[in-house]
Write an enzyme that holds these catalytic residues in place. Sequence first.
Site, short mmCIF file in Angstrom:
data_model
loop_
_atom_site.label_atom_id
_atom_site.label_comp_id
_atom_site.label_asym_id
_atom_site.label_seq_id
_atom_site.Cartn_x
_atom_site.Cartn_y
_atom_site.Cartn_z
N TYR A 46 0.50 -1.24 -0.04
CA TYR A 46 0.05 -0.57 0.14
C TYR A 46 1.05 0.91 -0.23
O TYR A 46 0.77 2.28 -0.07
CB TYR A 46 -0.90 -0.01 1.08
N LYS A 106 3.52 -15.51 3.00
CA LYS A 106 3.95 -16.11 1.38
C LYS A 106 5.18 -16.10 1.13
O LYS A 106 6.59 -15.78 1.17
CB LYS A 106 3.19 -15.43 1.04
N ASP A 166 -2.05 -19.09 1.26
CA ASP A 166 -2.96 -19.39 0.54
C ASP A 166 -3.85 -20.44 0.89
O ASP A 166 -5.23 -20.75 0.98
CB ASP A 166 -2.52 -19.66 -0.96
N ASP A 195 -5.76 -6.95 4.15
CA ASP A 195 -7.13 -6.46 3.75
C ASP A 195 -8.29 -8.02 3.28
O ASP A 195 -9.08 -7.54 3.18
CB ASP A 195 -6.77 -6.00 2.40
N ASP A 254 -11.77 -9.29 4.87
CA ASP A 254 -13.03 -9.90 3.98
C ASP A 254 -13.58 -11.06 4.18
O ASP A 254 -14.96 -10.92 3.69
CB ASP A 254 -12.89 -9.32 3.30
C1 IPM Z 1 -10.42 -1.37 3.63
C2 IPM Z 1 -10.69 -1.05 2.56
C3 IPM Z 1 -9.01 -0.34 2.77
C4 IPM Z 1 -8.01 -1.15 1.93
C5 IPM Z 1 -9.62 0.32 1.12
C6 IPM Z 1 -10.66 1.01 1.00
C7 IPM Z 1 -8.32 1.70 0.21
O1 IPM Z 1 -10.70 -1.62 1.35
O2 IPM Z 1 -10.27 -0.65 4.92
O3 IPM Z 1 -10.33 -2.66 4.66
O4 IPM Z 1 -7.44 -1.58 1.00
O5 IPM Z 1 -7.41 -0.68 3.00
MG MG Z 2 -11.01 -3.84 2.44
#
Ligand code: IPM
Ligand code: MG
Length: 362
Positions: A146, A195, A227, A251, A255
């Site tokens: 990032y 990784k 993975d 990240d 999710d």
């Molecule tokens: C998160 C989001 C952010 C990230 C995006 C919006 C830049 O996906 O906070 O997880 O990737 O960190």
């Molecule tokens: Mg995210």
Amino acid sequence: MEFQVAVISGDGIGPEIVREARKVLDQVGRVFGHTFHYEELLMGGASIDVHGIPLTDETVAKAKAADAVLMGSIGGDTTTSPWYQLPPDRRPEAGLLKIRKELKLFANVRPAYLYAELKNACPLREEIIGEGFDMVIMRELTGGLYFGARSTGEENGMLVARDSLVYSEEEIRRIAIRAFDIARKRRNKVTSVDKANVLDSSRLWRKVVEEVAADYPDVKLEHMLVDNCAMQLVKDPGQFDVILTENMFGDILSDEASMVTGSIGMLSSASLNETRFGLYEPSHGSAPDIAGQDLANPIATILSAAMMLRYSFDLDKEADSVEAAVKQVLADGYRTGDIYSEGCIKVGTVQMGDEIARRICR
Ligand code: IPM
Ligand code: MG
């Protein structure tokens, strides 16, 4: 007590979910005798519309001056919103990355917990859910891909794009320490995800994490390739206590972890620096497709406000009361559309906030 809260409502469903979190905080204030002062700040698309850039220096300064920041979500539809016609460093997400960096919020704590009441919303089979699961993802937030140098240019008549994944020993050590500290307050297990079979940055990650682990003989350390971790999260989520990982892997895995809890609308997060200061935001995005329709689930933001009470304001009882109110609302059968199952009472964003606020008690 009195607290100064900087509020970044942001874009999409941001303003709606933050409104409900403030409603709950105000109720906590009434019940426990505190006052929360809010200052609304612009970031993301909302800031682009007014200032032409996603985050101004003035906003950064005001956020720094507050006791904590409560955030909704930023960003719009990347295919249709004019914000995405701008150069990458002026798009909504650039504001979020900049504020994380400026406020030195290197430790992103994302709990993923399966509420017994939401077993029906969990996409996994009964035998995989077992006793349920309760994990925390500790994501490094100010390094890695990032923030490494990036470029796009022509080389030998062809467009070439580069992103660099950089980690220093110090960046790894400080997040690892946070993960081990948190594991000690939980079930004493850290799964460090990398990784290392391919990446140098991951090999350094492993080495430093092992050094830190030596100071925590009571905490079990396990290494897992990313993975494999993605697979294990849907195969046996109950095995995880604290997952420690770098920015990009965190990240993606957060999710996934949130979805196995039934809805990404339930997952809170805290981004912390070396002090008590933090930025609190749901783990989900701005969901522009459902914005302004009273459909969004405000629970992730409300639980993020609870994390703010706990980590930045040291108000454990107050945080407990918010978490208990959320559990009670679920037990009483209230559901927003994303977590709805048959036989439940379907409510919108505002009513969900009302029901939670009403259940705040000492
Ligand atoms: C998160 C989001 C952010 C990230 C995006 C919006 C830049 O996906 O906070 O997880 O990737 O960190
Ligand atoms: Mg995210």
